[in-house]
Scaffold this motif. Structure first.
Motif, PDB file in Angstrom:
ATOM      1  N   ASP A 244      12.006 -35.582 -17.261  1.00 16.53           N
ATOM      2  CA  ASP A 244      13.459 -35.742 -17.365  1.00 16.53           C
ATOM      3  C   ASP A 244      13.925 -37.084 -16.817  1.00 16.53           C
ATOM      4  N   ALA A 245      13.988 -38.101 -17.711  1.00 16.32           N
ATOM      5  CA  ALA A 245      14.477 -39.420 -17.296  1.00 16.32           C
ATOM      6  C   ALA A 245      15.996 -39.485 -17.285  1.00 16.32           C
ATOM      7  N   THR A 246      16.672 -38.459 -17.826  1.00 15.92           N
ATOM      8  CA  THR A 246      18.142 -38.457 -17.840  1.00 15.92           C
ATOM      9  C   THR A 246      18.721 -37.941 -16.527  1.00 15.92           C
ATOM     10  N   PHE A 247      17.895 -37.317 -15.707  1.00 23.88           N
ATOM     11  CA  PHE A 247      18.350 -36.761 -14.432  1.00 23.88           C
ATOM     12  C   PHE A 247      18.744 -37.893 -13.486  1.00 23.88           C
ATOM     13  N   GLU A 248      19.890 -37.761 -12.844  1.00 25.66           N
ATOM     14  CA  GLU A 248      20.362 -38.783 -11.917  1.00 25.66           C
ATOM     15  C   GLU A 248      19.887 -38.446 -10.512  1.00 25.66           C
ATOM     16  N   ALA A 249      18.943 -39.247 -10.030  1.00 24.46           N
ATOM     17  CA  ALA A 249      18.363 -38.999  -8.709  1.00 24.46           C
ATOM     18  C   ALA A 249      19.093 -39.825  -7.658  1.00 24.46           C
ATOM     19  N   PRO A 250      19.282 -39.267  -6.459  1.00 24.33           N
ATOM     20  CA  PRO A 250      19.909 -40.030  -5.368  1.00 24.33           C
ATOM     21  C   PRO A 250      18.883 -40.965  -4.713  1.00 24.33           C
ATOM     22  N   LEU A 251      19.212 -42.255  -4.636  1.00 23.50           N
ATOM     23  CA  LEU A 251      18.334 -43.263  -4.049  1.00 23.50           C
ATOM     24  C   LEU A 251      19.083 -43.987  -2.943  1.00 23.50           C
ATOM     25  N   SER A 252      18.359 -44.382  -1.916  1.00 26.65           N
ATOM     26  CA  SER A 252      18.962 -45.119  -0.803  1.00 26.65           C
ATOM     27  C   SER A 252      18.194 -46.401  -0.572  1.00 26.65           C
ATOM     28  N   VAL A 253      18.939 -47.510  -0.517  1.00 28.79           N
ATOM     29  CA  VAL A 253      18.360 -48.813  -0.180  1.00 28.79           C
ATOM     30  C   VAL A 253      19.143 -49.334   1.021  1.00 28.79           C
ATOM     31  N   GLY A 254      18.520 -49.236   2.166  1.00 28.47           N
ATOM     32  CA  GLY A 254      19.242 -49.597   3.387  1.00 28.47           C
ATOM     33  C   GLY A 254      20.393 -48.630   3.598  1.00 28.47           C
ATOM     34  N   GLU A 255      21.591 -49.172   3.722  1.00 32.18           N
ATOM     35  CA  GLU A 255      22.782 -48.356   3.926  1.00 32.18           C
ATOM     36  C   GLU A 255      23.447 -47.952   2.622  1.00 32.18           C
ATOM     37  N   LYS A 256      22.970 -48.506   1.512  1.00 31.45           N
ATOM     38  CA  LYS A 256      23.588 -48.238   0.208  1.00 31.45           C
ATOM     39  C   LYS A 256      22.908 -47.053  -0.471  1.00 31.45           C
ATOM     40  N   THR A 257      23.728 -46.213  -1.137  1.00 24.20           N
ATOM     41  CA  THR A 257      23.225 -45.037  -1.856  1.00 24.20           C
ATOM     42  C   THR A 257      23.612 -45.151  -3.328  1.00 24.20           C
ATOM     43  N   PHE A 258      22.673 -44.805  -4.204  1.00 26.95           N
ATOM     44  CA  PHE A 258      22.894 -44.875  -5.642  1.00 26.95           C
ATOM     45  C   PHE A 258      22.504 -43.543  -6.280  1.00 26.95           C
ATOM     46  N   SER A 259      23.161 -43.208  -7.385  1.00 22.31           N
ATOM     47  CA  SER A 259      22.706 -42.121  -8.255  1.00 22.31           C
ATOM     48  C   SER A 259      22.184 -42.782  -9.522  1.00 22.31           C
ATOM     49  N   GLN A 260      20.894 -42.689  -9.762  1.00 20.71           N
ATOM     50  CA  GLN A 260      20.279 -43.466 -10.836  1.00 20.71           C
ATOM     51  C   GLN A 260      19.490 -42.575 -11.795  1.00 20.71           C
ATOM     52  N   SER A 261      19.783 -42.715 -13.092  1.00 17.55           N
ATOM     53  CA  SER A 261      18.983 -42.044 -14.115  1.00 17.55           C
ATOM     54  C   SER A 261      17.855 -42.975 -14.545  1.00 17.55           C
ATOM     55  N   GLY A 262      16.964 -42.467 -15.403  1.00 13.30           N
ATOM     56  CA  GLY A 262      15.864 -43.285 -15.904  1.00 13.30           C
ATOM     57  C   GLY A 262      14.683 -43.350 -14.958  1.00 13.30           C
ATOM     58  N   MET A 263      14.593 -42.408 -14.015  1.00  8.80           N
ATOM     59  CA  MET A 263      13.470 -42.410 -13.071  1.00  8.80           C
ATOM     60  C   MET A 263      12.489 -41.300 -13.425  1.00  8.80           C
ATOM     61  N   ILE A 264      11.210 -41.640 -13.519  1.00 12.03           N
ATOM     62  CA  ILE A 264      10.167 -40.643 -13.772  1.00 12.03           C
ATOM     63  C   ILE A 264       9.049 -40.830 -12.754  1.00 12.03           C
ATOM     64  N   SER A 265       8.313 -39.760 -12.544  1.00  8.29           N
ATOM     65  CA  SER A 265       7.077 -39.885 -11.767  1.00  8.29           C
ATOM     66  C   SER A 265       5.911 -39.879 -12.748  1.00  8.29           C
ATOM     67  N   ALA A 266       4.858 -40.596 -12.408  1.00  4.92           N
ATOM     68  CA  ALA A 266       3.704 -40.708 -13.300  1.00  4.92           C
ATOM     69  C   ALA A 266       2.446 -40.887 -12.462  1.00  4.92           C
ATOM     70  N   ASP A 267       1.300 -40.710 -13.098  1.00  8.20           N
ATOM     71  CA  ASP A 267       0.050 -40.976 -12.376  1.00  8.20           C
ATOM     72  C   ASP A 267      -0.276 -42.460 -12.437  1.00  8.20           C
ATOM     73  N   SER A 268      -1.397 -42.846 -11.850  1.00  7.81           N
ATOM     74  CA  SER A 268      -1.722 -44.269 -11.694  1.00  7.81           C
ATOM     75  C   SER A 268      -2.046 -44.962 -13.010  1.00  7.81           C
ATOM     76  N   LEU A 269      -2.288 -44.210 -14.096  1.00  5.40           N
ATOM     77  CA  LEU A 269      -2.696 -44.816 -15.369  1.00  5.40           C
ATOM     78  C   LEU A 269      -1.539 -45.022 -16.344  1.00  5.40           C
ATOM     79  N   PHE A 270      -0.315 -44.857 -15.884  1.00  6.02           N
ATOM     80  CA  PHE A 270       0.827 -44.978 -16.781  1.00  6.02           C
ATOM     81  C   PHE A 270       0.844 -46.318 -17.507  1.00  6.02           C
ATOM     82  N   PHE A 271       0.617 -47.411 -16.775  1.00  8.34           N
ATOM     83  CA  PHE A 271       0.691 -48.739 -17.390  1.00  8.34           C
ATOM     84  C   PHE A 271      -0.568 -49.084 -18.181  1.00  8.34           C
ATOM     85  N   ASN A 272      -1.591 -48.242 -18.123  1.00 11.61           N
ATOM     86  CA  ASN A 272      -2.736 -48.385 -19.028  1.00 11.61           C
ATOM     87  C   ASN A 272      -2.410 -47.828 -20.408  1.00 11.61           C
ATOM     88  N   VAL A 273      -1.422 -46.937 -20.463  1.00  6.24           N
ATOM     89  CA  VAL A 273      -1.017 -46.324 -21.730  1.00  6.24           C
ATOM     90  C   VAL A 273       0.170 -47.069 -22.333  1.00  6.24           C
TER      91      VAL A 273
END
Length: 800
Positions: free
Chosen positions: A97-126
Motif C-alpha cells: 500500500d503506497a497510497t497509505f499516508e505514514a507519519p514521519l518525523s525529521v528532527g522537530e518536523k512531522t510529515f504525513s507522507q504517501s508513497g512509502m513501501i517496505s521492501a527487501d534488499s533486492l528491490f533495486f536489483n528488480v
C-alpha cells in the motif's frame, strides 16, 4: 502562386468574418477535445515504460479459484522463485500500500507522507531506479536502510545532504537514508517516493503471511505464459505436491486449482489479467473525442458549402480567365488548410489553459511541451491535422471547383444530384453523432443517479473514519480508546473494522471456511461489537454481537445474506457452525444474518462475508480503521474533541480522518468525471450539428426565395411553407435518429456490462433522446422558415 493563394485566402476569410469565425471555432473545439484525449491516451499507455529493463519485470499473483484472485502473496515466495527459477535473475517482495499516508518525523518536523513501501534488499536489483546520491550498489543492504526520492530529499532536508540522516517512522523506529533515487521519467503503477527495510521483516517470515506483493526480473525478455508455466510448476512442486499427491500435468486439469500467474509490469495499469482497468474509460473517451472531431470536420464542410454561394461567380469568372479546376481546387484546399492550422494553433492555446484543470480532475501529469511531448506526439498531431484537413476540406474544395461556368454566370448554382446526396449524407452522419451523444448523456446520468441514490444497505451519514496507525490502538487498547471517545459530547457509538465501506483500496481477498465438511471461499472481516449499530445495518435473522465470551473470542460469527445463500442457511437460530480451514478444532457458531450492504461500489457483486470479533481462530487480521458515529447538532465541536483526544491516544503521529459518505462518493469519482466529459462533448456535438444545420438551412432556403415569394402570392401560408421547406431536413434528422438508436442501445448496454448493479435500458430513455433532437432540429429549421415567410415579396422578385 502560393503567395497569391495566401493573399486571397486572408482576403476571403476577412470578407466573411462570421462564417470564418464559426468554421474555425467549431473545428477548434473538436481538435482541442481530441488532442487532450490523445495526450491522456499517450500518458496512460506509457505506464512503466520509463526504462527498457522493465520489459523483463513481472508481478506474480495467486489464483486460488477462478473468481478468487489474490494480488497478495506469501513472504517466502520471492526467495523460492529466485532460488528455483532458472529464468529468474532477481526477485523482491514489497509491502503493497503506497497510497497509505505514514507519519514521519525529521528532527522537530512531522510529515504525513504517501508513497512509502517496505521492501527487501533486492528491490533495486528488480526495479531500475537510478540512484543519484549515496550507495548505488546495494542501497538497502543495511537492516534499517531507507532510500528516498529527490522530491522527498528536498522536502525533508532542503539543500542539506540527506545521506546518513535519520527519519523516524510511526514515532517508533528510526531509519537511515542510504541513497537518493531519481523520480521516473514517466508514470508508474507503484508511485514510490520512499523505499525502506522493515525492522520487522524477519518476525513473520513464513508461508502463512500473505502481506506482500512479489515481483521477479527475468534474465531475458520472456513471453508471459512461458514464465507463468515455469514458476507455477515450481510453486506446485515445492508447496502443494505433497498435499495433493498428483503430478503437475494431472493437477493443472483439476478445477478451482491454486496457481500462480504473472502480469508484465507495463500491462498492470491498463491490461491486467484480473481486476479493474482505466483503459475502458480511456477507450470511451477516445471514441467520443474522435466522434466530436469528425462532427467538427463535417460542420466545417457544411458551413463551407453554405458560404459557397458567395464564391460561385468568383469561380465562374476565374474559369473564364483561364483557371483550371486543379488550380481552383488547390486554392480552396490551401484556404481550408490555413483555417485548420489556425484552429490547431487555437487548440494548442486552449490546451495550455485546460491541461492543469484536466490534470487535477484525472490525477495525472499531462504536459504539452514538457516531458510528455515527443516526436511521436508531434507526428500524431501532424497526422491529425492532415486527416482533419482532408475530412473537412476535400468535399468543399471539389464542390467549389466544379461549378459550371455558363450556369453560374446565368445565376444557376446547382451542383447536381450527386452533390445533394453527399451533402445530405454529411447531415445524417452529423446528427447520428449528436443523437448518440444525447443517448450517452441520458444513460450515464441515469446510471450515476442510480448509484448515488440506491440503498447501500448501511448509513454512512455522520460517520467518521479515523486511521489508527498503531496496532496497539486497534487491538489490545481498543476498548479503552472506545470508552474515551464515547465520553466526548456528540459521539454516539464507536466501532472498528478491517474492511471499511467506501475505501478505494478495500480488502477484497477471501479465505476458506468449512461448513458440514464442505469448503467455501468467503470474505473474512474482523469488527467490534457495535459495528452493525454504528452503520445501522439491518439484522435479518438471529442476533447481533454482545459481550459474551463466545462473541468476543471468535466463537461466534455474523454473516451477510450472500454468505447465508452460499452456505444454504435460511436462519441463524443456533446449531449452525463454520470454521476457518485448517482450524477445525475451533468451531464458530453462526448467530446472526445481516442484510447485504455495499462496501465496494456497484461494479462488484456483494461478497459473501463472515464477520467475527477477535483473532483466536487461527486467522489473524488487523488494519482497517476506527468508525465513530457522531450527532449532527454540533459536529465541528465533536470533531475538535476527537482531534484533541487523539494526540494522547497516538502521540506524535497526528490524526487522519474523513467522513464515510465522502469516501463512498470517491468510488464514483471516475464515473463522475466520465459524466462531465460526456456531457461536455455531447452539448458541443449538438451545438456543432445545430450550427451546421442552421447554416445549410439558410443557404438552401436563400436559394429558394423567389419560389417562396411566388408560392405566397399563390396563397401558401406559414404551415404550407413549413412543410415544403422543412420536410426534407426533418427526414434527414429522423433517419439519423433511427440509425443512432440501435448504435446507442448497443453502446449503452456494453458500458453497463461493467456494473453488477445497473439500470435497465428501456424504450422511453431512447424515445426521449430522439424527441429532444427532433425538437431542437425543428426549431432550428423553423427560424429560417419564419424569416423567409416574412420577407418582402417585391424585393425577392425584383431583378438585379
Amino acid at each position: 502562386m502560393i503567395k497569391n493563394y495566401l493573399k486571397l485566402t486572408f482576403r476571403n476569410l476577412w470578407k466573411i468574418k462570421g462564417y470564418s469565425a464559426i468554421n474555425i471555432l467549431g473545428l477548434t473545439v473538436g481538435l482541442t477535445s481530441f488532442l487532450i484525449i490523445l495526450l491522456y491516451l499517450n500518458y496512460e499507455l506509457n505506464y512503466d515504460r520509463w526504462d527498457p529493463e522493465l520489459e523483463k519485470v513481472y508481478k506474480v499473483s495467486l489464483r486460488k479459484a477462478e473468481s478468487d484472485i489474490s494480488p497478495n502473496t506469501q513472504a517466502p515466495l520471492a526467495n523460492l522463485l529466485r532460488e528455483k527459477g532458472s529464468q529468474i535473475e532477481a526477485s523482491t517482495k514489497i509491502s503493497p500500500d503506497a497510497t497509505f499516508e505514514a507519519p514521519l518525523s525529521v528532527g522537530e518536523k512531522t510529515f504525513s507522507q504517501s508513497g512509502m513501501i517496505s521492501a527487501d534488499s533486492l528491490f533495486f536489483n528488480v526495479f531500475p531506479y537510478k540512484i543519484v546520491a549515496g550507495d548505488a550498489l546495494n542501497p538497502l543492504q543495511k537492516p534499517n536502510a531507507m532510500v528516498i526520492s529527490e522530491a522527498m530529499a528536498s522536502k525533508f532536508f532542503g539543500k542539506e545532504n540527506p545521506i546518513g540522516k535519520t527519519i523516524k517512522v510511526f514515532n517508533s523506529f528510526e531509519l537511515e537514508v542510504t541513497a537518493v533515487m531519481e523520480n521516473p521519467k514517466g508514470p508508474t503503477h507503484l508511485a514510490i517516493e520512499i523505499v525502506h527495510r522493515s525492522p520487522f521483516e524477519n518476525d513473520n517470515y513464513h508461508w502463512g503471511n500473505w502481506s506482500f506483493h512479489t515481483y521477479v526480473k527475468t534474465k531475458n525478455v520472456l513471453a508471459g505464459n512461458e514464465l507463468e508455466s515455469a514458476i507455477d510448476q515450481i510453486y506446485y512442486r515445492e508447496r502443494l505436491q505433497k498435499e495433493k499427491g498428483k503430478t503437475y500435468p494431472e493437477y493443472i486439469k483439476s478445477t478451482n486449482r491454486e496457481s500462480l500467474f504473472v502480469d508484465a509490469v507495463h500491462d498492470i495499469h491498463n491490461f491486467p489479467k484480473y481486476g479493474s482497468s482505466q483503459i475502458s474509460t480511456i477507450s470511451i473517451l477516445l471514441i467520443l473525442a474522435i466522434l466530436l472531431l469528425f462532427t467538427g470536420a463535417i460542420n466545417f464542410s457544411n458551413l463551407s458549402i453554405a458560404s459557397s454561394l458567395r464564391r460561385a461567380k468568383e469561380v465562374g469568372i476565374k474559369k473564364v480567365l483561364g483557371s483550371s479546376r486543379g488550380n481552383l481546387f488547390w486554392q480552396f484546399m490551401i484556404e481550408i488548410a490555413l483555417q485548420c492550422i489556425i484552429a490547431l494553433l487555437l487548440s494548442i492555446l486552449i490546451l495550455s489553459i485546460a491541461i492543469p484543470y484536466f490534470n487535477r480532475e484525472f490525477h495525472v501529469s499531462l504536459s504539452l511541451f514538457g516531458l510528455g511531448s515527443s516526436w511521436t506526439l508531434i507526428a500524431q498531431v501532424i497526422g491529425c491535422l492532415l486527416v482533419v484537413t482532408l475530412l473537412s476540406g476535400l468535399y468543399p474544395a471539389i464542390f467549389l471547383s466544379r461549378y459550371n461556368t455558363t450556369k453560374v454566370l446565368k445565376g444557376d448554382y446547382s451542383t447536381g444530384k450527386q452533390g445533394l446526396a453527399l451533402r445530405n449524407g454529411l447531415i445524417v452522419v452529423q446528427f447520428v453523432v449528436a443523437a448518440f451523444f444525447i443517448i450517452s448523456i441520458v444513460v450515464v446520468n441515469r446510471q450515476l443517479t442510480y448509484m448515488q441514490h440506491s440503498d447501500k444497505g448501511f448509513s454512512s451519514e455522520q460517520v467518521l473514519r479515523v486511521q489508527a496507525f498503531m496496532m496497539k490502538t486497534r487491538e489490545e487498547n481498543f476498548d479503552q480508546v472506545k470508552n474515551e471517545l464515547l465520553r466526548i459530547p456528540g459521539v454516539q457509538s464507536v466501532a472498528k473494522t478491517t474492511k471499511v465501506p467506501g475505501d478505494v483500496l478495500s480488502d477484497t481477498s477471501t479465505t476458506d471456511f468449512k461448513h458440514k465438511g464442505e469448503s467455501y471461499r468467503m470474505g473474512s472481516v474482523k469488527v467490534s461489537q457495535d459495528y452493525f449499530k454504528t452503520l445501522h445495518i439491518d439484522l435479518v435473522d438471529g442476533r447481533l454481537f454482545n459481550n459474551n465470551h463466545g462473541d468476543q473470542h471468535t466463537r461466534s460469527a455474523i454473516i451477510n445474506e450472500a454468505a447465508a445463500y452460499k452456505l444454504g442457511l435460511q436462519h441463524a437460530n443456533g446449531g449452525m457452525y463454520i470454521s476457518y480451514l485448517g482450524c477445525d478444532s475451533i468451531p464458530i457458531e453462526v448467530v446472526g444474518i445481516v442484510k447485504n450492504f455495499n462496501v465496494s461500489g456497484f461494479e462488484q457483486e456483494i461478497q459473501p462475508t463472515v464477520f467475527t470479533i477477535g483473532n483466536e481462530a487461527c486467522y489473524f487480521q488487523s488494519g482497517g480503521a476506527i468508525l465513530i458515529k457522531i450527532s449532527g447538532s454540533d459536529s465541528h465541536k465533536t470533531v475538535a474533541g476527537i482531534e484533541k483526544l487523539w494526540k494522547d491516544i497516538e502521540p506524535g503521529l497526528g490524526i487522519r480522518y474523513s467522513f464515510l459518505d465522502e469516501n463512498f462518493q470517491q468510488l464514483f469519482a471516475s464515473h463522475i468525471r466520465l459524466q462531465r466529459i460526456v456531457t461536455f462533448f455531447g452539448f458541443t456535438a449538438i451545438a456543432l450539428a445545430i450550427v451546421g444545420l442552421f447554416a445549410l438551412t439558410a443557404f438552401l432556403i436563400g436559394r429558394r426565395t423567389k419560389e417562396i415569394s411566388i408560392r405566397k402570392i399563390l396563397g401558401a401560408d406559414l404551415g404550407d411553407l413549413g412543410i415544403l421547406l422543412g420536410k426534407d431536413f426533418i427526414r434527414l434528422v429522423a433517419l439519423a435518429v433511427l440509425i443512432a438508436l440501435p448504435l446507442g442501445w448497443w453502446a449503452a448496454d456494453a458500458w453497463l456490462q461493467s456494473f453488477v448493479y445497473r439500470i435497465s435500458l428501456n424504450v422511453w430513455l431512447f424515445t426521449i433522446s430522439a424527441a429532444v433532437l427532433l425538437v431542437i432540429a425543428a426549431c432550428t429549421i423553423g427560424v429560417h422558415i419564419l424569416k423567409a415567410s416574412r420577407s418582402n415579396i417585391s424585393d425577392n422578385l425584383r431583378n438585379e
